[in-house]
Design a protein around this motif. Structure first.
Motif, PDB file in Angstrom:
ATOM      1  N   VAL A   1     -40.917  -3.326  92.454  1.00  0.00           N
ATOM      2  CA  VAL A   1     -40.807  -1.943  91.348  1.00  0.00           C
ATOM      3  C   VAL A   1     -41.974  -2.126  90.572  1.00  0.00           C
ATOM      4  CG1 VAL A   1     -39.501  -1.201  89.618  1.00  0.00           C
ATOM      5  CG2 VAL A   1     -38.541  -1.824  91.947  1.00  0.00           C
ATOM      6  N   VAL A   2     -42.348  -3.515  89.910  1.00  0.00           N
ATOM      7  CA  VAL A   2     -43.219  -3.446  88.751  1.00  0.00           C
ATOM      8  C   VAL A   2     -44.716  -3.171  89.417  1.00  0.00           C
ATOM      9  CG1 VAL A   2     -44.384  -4.977  87.231  1.00  0.00           C
ATOM     10  CG2 VAL A   2     -41.772  -5.286  87.501  1.00  0.00           C
ATOM     11  N   LEU A   3     -44.936  -3.818  90.481  1.00  0.00           N
ATOM     12  CA  LEU A   3     -46.299  -3.578  90.973  1.00  0.00           C
ATOM     13  C   LEU A   3     -46.509  -2.337  91.656  1.00  0.00           C
ATOM     14  CD1 LEU A   3     -47.212  -7.316  91.625  1.00  0.00           C
ATOM     15  CD2 LEU A   3     -47.738  -5.936  89.586  1.00  0.00           C
ATOM     16  N   GLY A   4     -45.512  -1.759  92.479  1.00  0.00           N
ATOM     17  CA  GLY A   4     -45.341  -0.718  93.297  1.00  0.00           C
ATOM     18  C   GLY A   4     -45.652   0.565  92.880  1.00  0.00           C
ATOM     19  N   GLN A   5     -45.839   1.821  93.726  1.00  0.00           N
ATOM     20  CA  GLN A   5     -46.176   3.264  92.810  1.00  0.00           C
ATOM     21  C   GLN A   5     -44.823   3.920  93.171  1.00  0.00           C
ATOM     22  OE1 GLN A   5     -49.034   3.784  91.395  1.00  0.00           O
ATOM     23  NE2 GLN A   5     -49.325   1.569  91.859  1.00  0.00           N
ATOM     24  N   GLY A   6     -44.066   3.785  94.170  1.00  0.00           N
ATOM     25  CA  GLY A   6     -43.043   4.462  94.431  1.00  0.00           C
ATOM     26  C   GLY A   6     -43.216   5.849  95.135  1.00  0.00           C
ATOM     27  N   PRO A   7     -42.376   6.714  95.516  1.00  0.00           N
ATOM     28  CA  PRO A   7     -40.782   6.568  94.926  1.00  0.00           C
ATOM     29  C   PRO A   7     -39.990   5.721  95.842  1.00  0.00           C
ATOM     30  CG  PRO A   7     -41.230   8.642  96.139  1.00  0.00           C
ATOM     31  CD  PRO A   7     -42.797   7.872  96.293  1.00  0.00           C
ATOM     32  N   GLU A   8     -40.588   4.979  96.955  1.00  0.00           N
ATOM     33  CA  GLU A   8     -39.907   4.006  97.728  1.00  0.00           C
ATOM     34  C   GLU A   8     -40.810   2.842  98.017  1.00  0.00           C
ATOM     35  OE1 GLU A   8     -39.072   5.911 101.741  1.00  0.00           O
ATOM     36  OE2 GLU A   8     -41.154   5.240 102.420  1.00  0.00           O
ATOM     37  N   ILE A   9     -39.695   1.826  97.980  1.00  0.00           N
ATOM     38  CA  ILE A   9     -40.466   0.488  98.309  1.00  0.00           C
ATOM     39  C   ILE A   9     -40.909   0.356  99.774  1.00  0.00           C
ATOM     40  CG2 ILE A   9     -39.811  -1.897  98.483  1.00  0.00           C
ATOM     41  CD1 ILE A   9     -38.327  -1.803  96.202  1.00  0.00           C
TER      42      ILE A   9
ATOM     43  N   VAL B   1     -26.987  -3.797 100.316  1.00  0.00           N
ATOM     44  CA  VAL B   1     -26.307  -3.425  99.301  1.00  0.00           C
ATOM     45  C   VAL B   1     -26.980  -3.836  97.971  1.00  0.00           C
ATOM     46  CG1 VAL B   1     -24.247  -3.400  97.994  1.00  0.00           C
ATOM     47  CG2 VAL B   1     -24.447  -2.856 100.698  1.00  0.00           C
ATOM     48  N   LEU B   2     -27.216  -5.228  98.122  1.00  0.00           N
ATOM     49  CA  LEU B   2     -27.732  -6.094  97.039  1.00  0.00           C
ATOM     50  C   LEU B   2     -29.288  -5.559  96.695  1.00  0.00           C
ATOM     51  CD1 LEU B   2     -26.847  -9.671  98.270  1.00  0.00           C
ATOM     52  CD2 LEU B   2     -26.056  -8.498  96.161  1.00  0.00           C
ATOM     53  N   ALA B   3     -30.250  -5.136  97.610  1.00  0.00           N
ATOM     54  CA  ALA B   3     -31.430  -4.771  97.468  1.00  0.00           C
ATOM     55  C   ALA B   3     -31.492  -3.279  96.716  1.00  0.00           C
ATOM     56  CB  ALA B   3     -31.947  -4.270  98.694  1.00  0.00           C
ATOM     57  N   GLN B   4     -30.566  -2.489  97.045  1.00  0.00           N
ATOM     58  CA  GLN B   4     -30.162  -1.144  96.523  1.00  0.00           C
ATOM     59  C   GLN B   4     -29.729  -1.216  94.924  1.00  0.00           C
ATOM     60  OE1 GLN B   4     -31.179   1.926  97.124  1.00  0.00           O
ATOM     61  NE2 GLN B   4     -31.831   1.707  99.383  1.00  0.00           N
ATOM     62  N   PHE B   5     -29.094  -2.289  94.556  1.00  0.00           N
ATOM     63  CA  PHE B   5     -28.580  -2.421  93.367  1.00  0.00           C
ATOM     64  C   PHE B   5     -29.839  -2.960  92.602  1.00  0.00           C
ATOM     65  CE2 PHE B   5     -27.296  -5.981  90.360  1.00  0.00           C
ATOM     66  CZ  PHE B   5     -26.633  -5.188  89.644  1.00  0.00           C
ATOM     67  N   PHE B   6     -30.412  -3.893  93.037  1.00  0.00           N
ATOM     68  CA  PHE B   6     -31.560  -4.565  92.152  1.00  0.00           C
ATOM     69  C   PHE B   6     -32.809  -3.387  92.040  1.00  0.00           C
ATOM     70  CE2 PHE B   6     -30.195  -8.485  94.119  1.00  0.00           C
ATOM     71  CZ  PHE B   6     -29.771  -9.030  92.905  1.00  0.00           C
ATOM     72  N   LEU B   7     -33.015  -2.487  93.190  1.00  0.00           N
ATOM     73  CA  LEU B   7     -33.893  -1.552  93.021  1.00  0.00           C
ATOM     74  C   LEU B   7     -33.376  -0.731  91.784  1.00  0.00           C
ATOM     75  CD1 LEU B   7     -36.209   0.224  93.944  1.00  0.00           C
ATOM     76  CD2 LEU B   7     -34.537   1.442  95.661  1.00  0.00           C
TER      77      LEU B   7
ATOM     78  N   ARG C   1     -31.674  -1.180  89.076  1.00  0.00           N
ATOM     79  CA  ARG C   1     -31.573  -1.906  87.887  1.00  0.00           C
ATOM     80  C   ARG C   1     -32.962  -2.242  87.474  1.00  0.00           C
ATOM     81  NH1 ARG C   1     -29.586  -8.120  87.936  1.00  0.00           N
ATOM     82  NH2 ARG C   1     -31.932  -8.472  87.521  1.00  0.00           N
ATOM     83  N   PHE C   2     -33.981  -2.476  88.491  1.00  0.00           N
ATOM     84  CA  PHE C   2     -35.335  -2.695  87.799  1.00  0.00           C
ATOM     85  C   PHE C   2     -35.976  -1.363  87.753  1.00  0.00           C
ATOM     86  CE2 PHE C   2     -34.511  -7.085  90.110  1.00  0.00           C
ATOM     87  CZ  PHE C   2     -34.200  -7.680  89.006  1.00  0.00           C
ATOM     88  N   ALA C   3     -35.751  -0.393  88.387  1.00  0.00           N
ATOM     89  CA  ALA C   3     -36.246   0.856  88.071  1.00  0.00           C
ATOM     90  C   ALA C   3     -35.790   1.459  86.766  1.00  0.00           C
ATOM     91  CB  ALA C   3     -35.772   1.938  89.231  1.00  0.00           C
ATOM     92  N   ALA C   4     -34.640   1.253  86.430  1.00  0.00           N
ATOM     93  CA  ALA C   4     -34.289   1.798  85.165  1.00  0.00           C
ATOM     94  C   ALA C   4     -34.912   0.793  84.014  1.00  0.00           C
ATOM     95  CB  ALA C   4     -32.683   1.434  84.923  1.00  0.00           C
ATOM     96  N   GLU C   5     -35.168  -0.375  84.107  1.00  0.00           N
ATOM     97  CA  GLU C   5     -35.589  -1.257  83.211  1.00  0.00           C
ATOM     98  C   GLU C   5     -36.911  -0.940  82.997  1.00  0.00           C
ATOM     99  OE1 GLU C   5     -34.784  -5.298  84.071  1.00  0.00           O
ATOM    100  OE2 GLU C   5     -32.579  -5.367  83.918  1.00  0.00           O
ATOM    101  N   THR C   6     -37.764  -0.646  84.093  1.00  0.00           N
ATOM    102  CA  THR C   6     -39.170  -0.523  83.677  1.00  0.00           C
ATOM    103  C   THR C   6     -39.523   1.110  83.854  1.00  0.00           C
ATOM    104  OG1 THR C   6     -39.319  -0.463  86.321  1.00  0.00           O
ATOM    105  CG2 THR C   6     -39.703  -2.637  85.231  1.00  0.00           C
ATOM    106  N   LYS C   7     -38.493   1.884  83.856  1.00  0.00           N
ATOM    107  CA  LYS C   7     -38.632   3.348  83.833  1.00  0.00           C
ATOM    108  C   LYS C   7     -39.801   3.762  85.003  1.00  0.00           C
ATOM    109  CE  LYS C   7     -37.412   3.799  79.085  1.00  0.00           C
ATOM    110  NZ  LYS C   7     -36.895   2.569  78.789  1.00  0.00           N
ATOM    111  N   LYS C   8     -39.577   3.127  86.120  1.00  0.00           N
ATOM    112  CA  LYS C   8     -40.421   3.549  87.348  1.00  0.00           C
ATOM    113  C   LYS C   8     -39.660   4.383  88.039  1.00  0.00           C
ATOM    114  CE  LYS C   8     -43.879   1.961  88.516  1.00  0.00           C
ATOM    115  NZ  LYS C   8     -44.320   0.350  88.670  1.00  0.00           N
ATOM    116  N   ASN C   9     -40.545   5.376  88.923  1.00  0.00           N
ATOM    117  CA  ASN C   9     -40.027   6.393  89.812  1.00  0.00           C
ATOM    118  C   ASN C   9     -39.566   5.774  91.135  1.00  0.00           C
ATOM    119  OD1 ASN C   9     -38.886   8.776  90.971  1.00  0.00           O
ATOM    120  ND2 ASN C   9     -41.058   9.136  91.325  1.00  0.00           N
ATOM    121  N   PHE C  10     -38.582   4.880  91.073  1.00  0.00           N
ATOM    122  CA  PHE C  10     -38.320   4.108  92.612  1.00  0.00           C
ATOM    123  C   PHE C  10     -36.954   4.651  92.896  1.00  0.00           C
ATOM    124  CE2 PHE C  10     -41.711   1.406  92.071  1.00  0.00           C
ATOM    125  CZ  PHE C  10     -42.143   1.269  93.325  1.00  0.00           C
ATOM    126  N   SER C  11     -36.711   5.173  93.946  1.00  0.00           N
ATOM    127  CA  SER C  11     -35.120   5.564  94.592  1.00  0.00           C
ATOM    128  C   SER C  11     -34.844   5.130  95.771  1.00  0.00           C
ATOM    129  CB  SER C  11     -35.024   7.200  94.436  1.00  0.00           C
ATOM    130  OG  SER C  11     -36.131   7.661  95.385  1.00  0.00           O
TER     131      SER C  11
END
Length: 450
Positions: A372-380, A324-330, A332-342
């Motif tokens: 999120v910052v260094l990965g490519q997405g769409p999943e960690i 639950v926590l990991a999904q929340f942070f995912l 949040r940081f995807a929105a902040e960095t505008k990265k395609n992680f889901s």
């Protein structure tokens, strides 16, 4: 009519005007003092900063405009309301350009006076809120509890505590979310529209911490060039969060105990008792019972703080909450960095569950942010979580690296990746990481990055 729990200073040479304004504001609960000229006004502000100043433009000697300009550099947070006659409205407009909040005209409408002061106080409160929360955007401080029994118990206790004025003591390891809990208690309480001010009791020396808490008078010590209100005074009506309270000095423990008993304090170098209405939430990662036995923490202060204790479990004891926590942070940081992680891959989630998390929720947030910052997405993936994948996670768990060491390793690897992506261009790497170049250079030197 709404009560105004504020201090006001009236500066006017006409005794009738002073009486009208003082009586009007006193009638709605304000604490009012009055002076007769500009110089006396400036001297009064040096010793007792008002929330609101009602300042006549046509003062003898130093006029209202001159006082306003000087005040802007000395005490910019005081709301100034100019007093003017109809014939000098142009000068009142000039005063607005110089930073006055508003102006009132003679003869007075008493209800209008109260309304303008109320608006000035409201703007001041909102301004304080913006200053205190300037770095707290979005859901950064949302309480994410999860479903573990220990967290449900802690949240239930916190909700009950929020409905009272009682002091709360948050106990738990570093990184378990004590400040987030404190903010949640504040937001669940009747004080939610008033300031929440957090103070780190470790980050400042004894003298600076005392001044930070209680403020100081002009000339109280070297460098105290003007009166300063402390955080307890600025948080009037709201909540003060004392983080790492177990580390404060013995002398300051005594003063904090007196404050908790009397709900009043004296500024450093001052003699006047200042009463305030604040809710205190304290936190520590120390075993205060051991500190009491060793004579490092006052037992009577402990009982004053420990009215409602809430124990926050470490992340390793509530691993069911990690997804639950990991999904929340995912999110949040995807929105902040505008990265395609889901999503987080099943393998990555398994490794998150296998890790012991010595840095608790804070460490989890850092690792997800890095991924999120260094990965490519769409999943960690596991590789995103650590440059060496699962092996690094095992190392951190089995070799029992210290939290600081683990963070240093993580920071060093993030910086190396950024430098690699910019072919060693440090200025470009600093931009990618969102760091000032000088700070990045200091990190490279401190972490001994080749």
């Amino acid at each position: 009519m709404k009560r105004l729990s504020v201090s006001a200073l009236v500066a006017d040479d006409d005794p009738d005007i002073r009486d009208i304004l003082s009586d009007t504001l006193n009638s709605v609960g304000a604490k009012v003092t009055a002076v007769t000229n500009g110089q006396e006004c400036l001297e009064r502000v040096e010793t007792d900063i008002p929330d609101v100043l009602l300042l006549d433009i046509e003062l003898p000697g130093k006029n209202g405009l001159a006082v306003l300009k000087e005040l802007r550099s000395r005490q910019p947070n005081t709301s100034v309301i100019m007093i003017t006659a109809y014939g000098s409205i142009d000068r009142a407009v000039e005063a607005m350009k110089e930073g006055a909040f508003d102006f009132i005209t003679k003869p007075f409408d008493l209800d209008h006076i109260v309304m303008v002061v109320e608006k000035a106080v409201e703007r001041q409160r909102l301004k304080r809120g913006l200053e205190n929360f300037s770095l707290e955007t979005g859901e950064r401080y949302r309480l994410i509890g999860g479903e573990s029994p220990k967290m449900r118990e802690a949240i239930e206790t916190a909700r009950k505590a929020a409905a009272s004025k009682s002091t709360v003591l948050l106990l738990g390891e570093s990184g378990t979310g004590k400040e987030v809990f404190a903010r949640a208690i504040h937001n669940w309480s009747e004080r939610k529209n008033e300031p929440f001010i957090a103070i780190n009791c470790v980050g400042l020396g004894k003298e600076l911490l005392e001044s930070e808490l209680f403020g100081h008078e002009r000339g109280a010590f070297t460098g105290a060039h003007q009166l300063k209100k402390g955080k307890m005074e600025l948080a009037h009506g709201g909540t003060v969060f004392l983080d790492e309270v177990g580390d404060i000095s013995a002398e300051l423990q005594t003063k904090l105990l007196r404050f908790l008993q009397e709900r009043e304090f004296e500024r450093v170098g001052g003699t006047q008792a200042i009463p305030v209405d604040v809710r205190v939430i304290a936190a520590t990662n120390r075993e205060l019972s051991n500190a009491i036995k060793q004579g490092r923490f006052r037992e009577d202060l402990y009982y004053r703080l420990n009215v409602i204790p809430i124990h926050l479990p470490p992340l390793r004891e509530r691993k069911d909450d990690i997804p639950v926590l990991a999904q929340f942070f995912l999110r949040r940081f995807a929105a902040e960095t505008k990265k395609n992680f889901s999503a987080i891959s099943k393998e990555a989630e398994a490794w998150l569950l296998a890790y012991d998390w010595p840095g608790n929720v804070r460490e989890l947030a850092n690792i997800i942010e890095r991924a999120v910052v260094l990965g490519q997405g769409p999943e960690i993936t596991v590789t995103d979580l650590s440059p060496s994948g699962a092996s690094t996670l095992r190392l951190a768990s089995t070799d029992e690296l210290s939290y600081r060491h683990a963070l240093d390793l993580t920071r060093a690897e993030v910086i190396r990746r950024a430098l690699a992506s910019t072919q060693g261009n440090r200025a470009a790497a600093a931009r990618i990481l969102g760091l000032h170049k000088t700070h990045l250079l200091n990190l490279i030197k401190t972490l001994r990055i080749e």
